[in-house]
Structure formats: C-alpha cells, structure tokens
Design a protein around this motif. Structure first.
Motif, PDB file in Angstrom:
ATOM      1  N   ILE A 166       0.855  -1.204   0.000  1.00  0.00           N
ATOM      2  CA  ILE A 166       0.000   0.000   0.000  1.00  0.00           C
ATOM      3  C   ILE A 166       0.884   1.244   0.000  1.00  0.00           C
ATOM      4  N   THR A 167       1.932   1.228   0.808  1.00  0.00           N
ATOM      5  CA  THR A 167       2.845   2.365   0.902  1.00  0.00           C
ATOM      6  C   THR A 167       3.485   2.650  -0.453  1.00  0.00           C
ATOM      7  N   ARG A 168       3.950   1.601  -1.094  1.00  0.00           N
ATOM      8  CA  ARG A 168       4.601   1.777  -2.398  1.00  0.00           C
ATOM      9  C   ARG A 168       3.594   2.282  -3.447  1.00  0.00           C
ATOM     10  N   GLN A 169       2.401   1.734  -3.442  1.00  0.00           N
ATOM     11  CA  GLN A 169       1.384   2.196  -4.404  1.00  0.00           C
ATOM     12  C   GLN A 169       1.029   3.664  -4.148  1.00  0.00           C
ATOM     13  N   PHE A 170       0.980   4.036  -2.884  1.00  0.00           N
ATOM     14  CA  PHE A 170       0.687   5.432  -2.557  1.00  0.00           C
ATOM     15  C   PHE A 170       1.803   6.345  -3.069  1.00  0.00           C
ATOM     16  N   LYS A 171       3.054   5.921  -2.887  1.00  0.00           N
ATOM     17  CA  LYS A 171       4.166   6.723  -3.402  1.00  0.00           C
ATOM     18  C   LYS A 171       4.065   6.861  -4.920  1.00  0.00           C
ATOM     19  N   ARG A 172       3.746   5.764  -5.594  1.00  0.00           N
ATOM     20  CA  ARG A 172       3.595   5.823  -7.060  1.00  0.00           C
ATOM     21  C   ARG A 172       2.468   6.781  -7.426  1.00  0.00           C
ATOM     22  N   ALA A 173       1.411   6.792  -6.622  1.00  0.00           N
ATOM     23  CA  ALA A 173       0.282   7.695  -6.877  1.00  0.00           C
ATOM     24  C   ALA A 173       0.704   9.156  -6.746  1.00  0.00           C
ATOM     25  N   LEU A 174       1.553   9.462  -5.766  1.00  0.00           N
ATOM     26  CA  LEU A 174       2.043  10.836  -5.609  1.00  0.00           C
ATOM     27  C   LEU A 174       2.792  11.263  -6.876  1.00  0.00           C
ATOM     28  N   TYR A 175       3.641  10.357  -7.375  1.00  0.00           N
ATOM     29  CA  TYR A 175       4.395  10.670  -8.600  1.00  0.00           C
ATOM     30  C   TYR A 175       3.457  10.799  -9.803  1.00  0.00           C
ATOM     31  N   ASN A 176       2.440   9.974  -9.844  1.00  0.00           N
ATOM     32  CA  ASN A 176       1.477  10.039 -10.950  1.00  0.00           C
ATOM     33  C   ASN A 176       0.788  11.406 -10.986  1.00  0.00           C
ATOM     34  N   VAL A 177       0.283  11.835  -9.844  1.00  0.00           N
ATOM     35  CA  VAL A 177      -0.418  13.119  -9.782  1.00  0.00           C
ATOM     36  C   VAL A 177       0.542  14.269 -10.106  1.00  0.00           C
ATOM     37  N   PHE A 178       1.728  14.214  -9.488  1.00  0.00           N
ATOM     38  CA  PHE A 178       2.743  15.240  -9.774  1.00  0.00           C
ATOM     39  C   PHE A 178       3.000  15.348 -11.280  1.00  0.00           C
ATOM     40  N   PHE A 179       3.229  14.188 -11.904  1.00  0.00           N
ATOM     41  CA  PHE A 179       3.712  14.191 -13.291  1.00  0.00           C
ATOM     42  C   PHE A 179       2.638  14.674 -14.266  1.00  0.00           C
ATOM     43  N   GLN A 180       1.414  14.234 -14.024  1.00  0.00           N
ATOM     44  CA  GLN A 180       0.313  14.690 -14.891  1.00  0.00           C
ATOM     45  C   GLN A 180       0.097  16.187 -14.757  1.00  0.00           C
ATOM     46  N   LYS A 181       0.162  16.677 -13.503  1.00  0.00           N
ATOM     47  CA  LYS A 181      -0.049  18.108 -13.301  1.00  0.00           C
ATOM     48  C   LYS A 181       1.124  18.903 -13.877  1.00  0.00           C
ATOM     49  N   TYR A 182       2.322  18.375 -13.692  1.00  0.00           N
ATOM     50  CA  TYR A 182       3.509  19.048 -14.239  1.00  0.00           C
ATOM     51  C   TYR A 182       3.379  19.194 -15.764  1.00  0.00           C
TER      52      TYR A 182
END
Ligand SMILES: [Zn+2]
Length: 253
Positions: free
Chosen positions: A111-127
C-alpha cells in the motif's frame, strides 16, 4: 470527439497514435476525491493502468483517494457517531483505539509503495498540464517508478504543528499547486514539494541533484514551514503509510 493530447506522445509509455489512443479523459486527481482537472498526453492504456488493480497490488488511483479521503474524513468536525460512516477499501478504523489499520487482506509495504507511485502520478500529470514538458527524458526515473514499478525514489513527509488550512472549497475540489517557484526549486534541488489538502510531501525527482543539494533544501523548508509548538515537528523519510497523521493528533493536547 475530444482528443486529450498536446504533444501527442504519451508521457508514460512514450507511444503515439495510431499505436495508442487518447480518447479517455485523464483525471489528474481521482474523480472520487473531487478532482476535476483533466490532464493531457496520457494514452488510454496508461490511463487505464493507474485506475486498475494489478495482480496483488492495489489500484494506484484508489490508494491515493482512500488516503486523502481519510485525511479529509478525520479532519472534519466529527460528532461521536460520525466515525460509523467511515468506509474504506483498504483501511479499518478502530474506534476504541482511535487508529486506522490496514485490512488484513492487504500488505502495508505494498500500500505504501502504491501510494508513493500515486504521488508521482499526480505530480507528473499536473507538471505536464502546466509545462507540457513531461516527455523530457530527464523524467525517466519518474516514469520507471510510477508506471513500471522500478526503483525506489525517496519521499519525505512533513509532520508539522501548523496545519496549512485548506478551505472547504479546496477540500471538496482539491488541486495540486505547481508554481514557477516550486518548479525552480525542483530543478535546483532535485525535489518536488507536493502541497496537497493541507499535507506536505517531498518527492525526489532528480537523484543526482538531490544527493548533493536535497537535504539542504529540506532543512530550509523545515525552517520555513515547520512551527515549533511541542518540539515534535520534523520532515522525515516516508516509508510507511502508518506514519501519516490521519487524526491530526499533532493538533491536540
Ligand atoms: Zn501510454
């Protein structure tokens, strides 16, 4: 028909039409959290990927929604029965102990790793939404981690005694701020400041730069944002979902 592209090259897999299509609106934040910004250049395959559970791995979008949804739920003014309305796919709330536990079906490290990947996903799309520059090869590490589950970039969590109080509007229709200052800092120190719904995470984006200047940057951020009330404020490496302060305990006596 709307086609969700700007460069025409998927920011995740690098593919273009006709190999892939861009017909499904890529939500930068999970819709269920109230996110209404639509990204660009996320092909339908990659879009689908982030919203689907892989074998033994929880859905990345859903983990993000569940965690920030829990923050939102427990930060609201609750009466003594409102906790009964808490429901989550991955978490249980134990009222007697006032804590959240991961359901036994799921594993905390995943769950922790998936959450970290989710943070990067949101960051990257918004970037990409803001700059149009996410196809740049300098972001290969971000792609490898979020999309392909390769590598282990560092994420830090800010445990502060001051809540950056988002208004009700921001809580209901949240968005991730990306300003020129945040982008400049990312280029200079290798780390992205993820300010979201009153929480702050720091994502390592360029490991080479971060190694040299990243810790200095975090120290400066700490001086700037952390408020010393009880002496427990700090920025530390985020390695477990259970480090998160879902109940805003830091604001209580
Ligand atoms: Zn793709």
């Amino acid at each position: 028909m709307i086609i969700y592209k700007k460069t025409g090259k998927c920011i995740w897999c690098g593919k273009t039409e006709p190999e892939v299509s861009f017909k499904t609106a890529p939500h930068i934040l999970p819709r269920k959290l109230g996110g209404c910004e639509i990204g660009l250049d996320v092909c339908d395959d990659c879009n689908h990927f982030f919203g689907t559970a892989e074998k033994n791995k929880p859905n990345i979008d859903l983990v993000f929604k569940e965690i920030f949804g829990s923050f939102r739920f427990f930060s609201d003014n609750l009466n003594e029965h409102s906790y009964e309305k808490y429901s989550s796919v991955y978490f249980n709330y134990l009222h007697s102990k006032q804590c959240i536990k991961i359901k036994s079906l799921f594993c905390s490290s995943i769950i922790t790793r998936q959450f970290k990947r989710a943070l990067y996903n949101v960051f990257f799309q918004k970037y990409h939404f803001v700059t149009g520059n996410a196809n740049n090869p300098m972001f290969d590490m971000v792609r490898d981690f979020a999309r392909y589950n390769i590598g282990s970039p560092l994420v830090f969590y800010s445990f502060n005694n001051l809540k950056l109080t988002p208004g009700q509007e921001e809580m209901n229709n949240p968005h991730l701020p990306i300003t020129n200052e945040i982008i400049d800092d990312m280029m200079k120190y290798g780390v992205f400041a993820f300010f979201f719904m009153g929480e702050i995470f720091y994502l390592e984006i360029f490991p080479d730069v971060f190694q040299i200047k990243g810790m200095d940057f975090l120290q400066k951020q700490a001086q700037r944002f952390l408020v010393s009330v009880k002496g427990n404020e700090r920025i530390f490496e985020f390695t477990d979902v259970m480090q998160l302060d879902f109940f805003m305990m830091r604001f209580r006596d």
